[in-house]
Design a protein around this motif. Structure first.
Motif, PDB file in Angstrom:
ATOM      1  N   MET A  35      62.836  52.936   9.228  1.00  0.00           N
ATOM      2  CA  MET A  35      63.851  53.504   8.388  1.00  0.00           C
ATOM      3  C   MET A  35      63.966  55.013   8.572  1.00  0.00           C
ATOM      4  O   MET A  35      65.041  55.547   8.453  1.00  0.00           O
ATOM      5  CB  MET A  35      63.548  53.213   6.927  1.00  0.00           C
ATOM      6  N   ILE A  91      66.504  56.001  11.169  1.00  0.00           N
ATOM      7  CA  ILE A  91      67.904  55.879  10.734  1.00  0.00           C
ATOM      8  C   ILE A  91      68.260  57.037   9.818  1.00  0.00           C
ATOM      9  O   ILE A  91      69.325  57.644   9.958  1.00  0.00           O
ATOM     10  CB  ILE A  91      68.152  54.526  10.044  1.00  0.00           C
ATOM     11  N   LYS A 124      71.087  59.896  10.731  1.00  0.00           N
ATOM     12  CA  LYS A 124      72.227  60.181   9.872  1.00  0.00           C
ATOM     13  C   LYS A 124      72.151  61.573   9.246  1.00  0.00           C
ATOM     14  O   LYS A 124      73.068  62.003   8.564  1.00  0.00           O
ATOM     15  CB  LYS A 124      72.349  59.112   8.791  1.00  0.00           C
ATOM     16  N   SER A 132      64.568  46.053   5.788  1.00  0.00           N
ATOM     17  CA  SER A 132      65.099  46.980   6.796  1.00  0.00           C
ATOM     18  C   SER A 132      66.570  46.755   7.107  1.00  0.00           C
ATOM     19  O   SER A 132      67.349  47.712   7.185  1.00  0.00           O
ATOM     20  CB  SER A 132      64.294  46.864   8.092  1.00  0.00           C
ATOM     21  N   ASP A 133      66.970  45.497   7.294  1.00  0.00           N
ATOM     22  CA  ASP A 133      68.364  45.220   7.633  1.00  0.00           C
ATOM     23  C   ASP A 133      69.305  45.576   6.489  1.00  0.00           C
ATOM     24  O   ASP A 133      70.380  46.138   6.711  1.00  0.00           O
ATOM     25  CB  ASP A 133      68.547  43.750   8.013  1.00  0.00           C
ATOM     26  N   ALA A 170      69.528  49.413   6.250  1.00  0.00           N
ATOM     27  CA  ALA A 170      70.375  49.952   7.317  1.00  0.00           C
ATOM     28  C   ALA A 170      71.847  49.714   7.012  1.00  0.00           C
ATOM     29  O   ALA A 170      72.678  50.626   7.164  1.00  0.00           O
ATOM     30  CB  ALA A 170      70.001  49.320   8.651  1.00  0.00           C
ATOM     31  N   LEU A 215      72.960  51.990   4.082  1.00  0.00           N
ATOM     32  CA  LEU A 215      73.108  53.378   4.520  1.00  0.00           C
ATOM     33  C   LEU A 215      74.388  53.563   5.331  1.00  0.00           C
ATOM     34  O   LEU A 215      75.064  54.582   5.203  1.00  0.00           O
ATOM     35  CB  LEU A 215      71.892  53.823   5.327  1.00  0.00           C
ATOM     36  N   ASP A 216      74.713  52.575   6.157  1.00  0.00           N
ATOM     37  CA  ASP A 216      75.938  52.677   6.944  1.00  0.00           C
ATOM     38  C   ASP A 216      77.177  52.572   6.058  1.00  0.00           C
ATOM     39  O   ASP A 216      78.201  53.164   6.374  1.00  0.00           O
ATOM     40  CB  ASP A 216      75.954  51.621   8.046  1.00  0.00           C
ATOM     41  N   THR A 266      77.600  56.196  12.786  1.00  0.00           N
ATOM     42  CA  THR A 266      77.286  54.805  12.508  1.00  0.00           C
ATOM     43  C   THR A 266      76.130  54.312  13.365  1.00  0.00           C
ATOM     44  O   THR A 266      75.968  54.741  14.501  1.00  0.00           O
ATOM     45  CB  THR A 266      78.502  53.890  12.711  1.00  0.00           C
ATOM     46  N   ILE A 267      75.342  53.431  12.799  1.00  0.00           N
ATOM     47  CA  ILE A 267      74.282  52.793  13.578  1.00  0.00           C
ATOM     48  C   ILE A 267      74.723  51.423  14.065  1.00  0.00           C
ATOM     49  O   ILE A 267      74.028  50.776  14.829  1.00  0.00           O
ATOM     50  CB  ILE A 267      72.972  52.674  12.773  1.00  0.00           C
ATOM     51  N   HIS A 327      74.737  41.951  15.375  1.00  0.00           N
ATOM     52  CA  HIS A 327      73.538  42.353  14.644  1.00  0.00           C
ATOM     53  C   HIS A 327      73.402  41.557  13.345  1.00  0.00           C
ATOM     54  O   HIS A 327      72.330  41.044  13.032  1.00  0.00           O
ATOM     55  CB  HIS A 327      73.554  43.852  14.330  1.00  0.00           C
TER      56      HIS A 327
END
Length: 82
Positions: free
Chosen positions: A1, A4, A8, A48-49, A52, A55-56, A63-64, A73
Motif C-alpha cells: 500500500m 500506491i 499518488k 489491498s485490492d 487500491a 484510493l483510485d 491512476t494505478i 485486474h
C-alpha cells in the motif's frame, strides 16, 4: 500500500499493528485483517485490492488502473488471493 500512496503523492502515517494486540484495528475496521487504511473522513478500508480501488476513486490521478487493464485486474484479483 505504501507504494500506491507514494505513487499518488499522498501523505500518510504508518501504524505497525502487533500480531497479538489488535484492539485498535478491530475498533477501526471491525476485523483483524491488515492492511487497513483509515481515511481522513474516518472511513476504514481493508484488503489491498479494495484499498487500491478506493484510493483510485478518491484520487484518480495518477491512476494505478489504466482503462485497458481495470477490468482485467478487477476480474483476476479475487483469484490471486487464493
Amino acid at each position: 500500500m505504501r507504494k500506491i500512496l507514494d505513487f499518488k503523492g499522498l501523505d500518510y502515517r504508518v501504524v505497525e499493528v502487533d500480531y497479538l494486540e489488535r484492539k485498535e484495528l478491530i475498533l477501526a475496521s471491525g476485523q483483524l485483517m491488515v492492511p487497513a487504511l483509515t481515511l481522513e473522513t474516518g472511513e476504514t478500508v481493508v484488503d489491498s485490492d479494495r484499498i487500491a480501488a478506493r484510493l483510485d476513486e478518491l484520487y484518480p490521478e495518477p491512476t494505478i488502473f489504466p482503462d485497458e487493464w481495470r477490468g482485467i485486474h478487477l476480474a483476476l484479483a479475487p483469484l490471486l488471493r487464493r
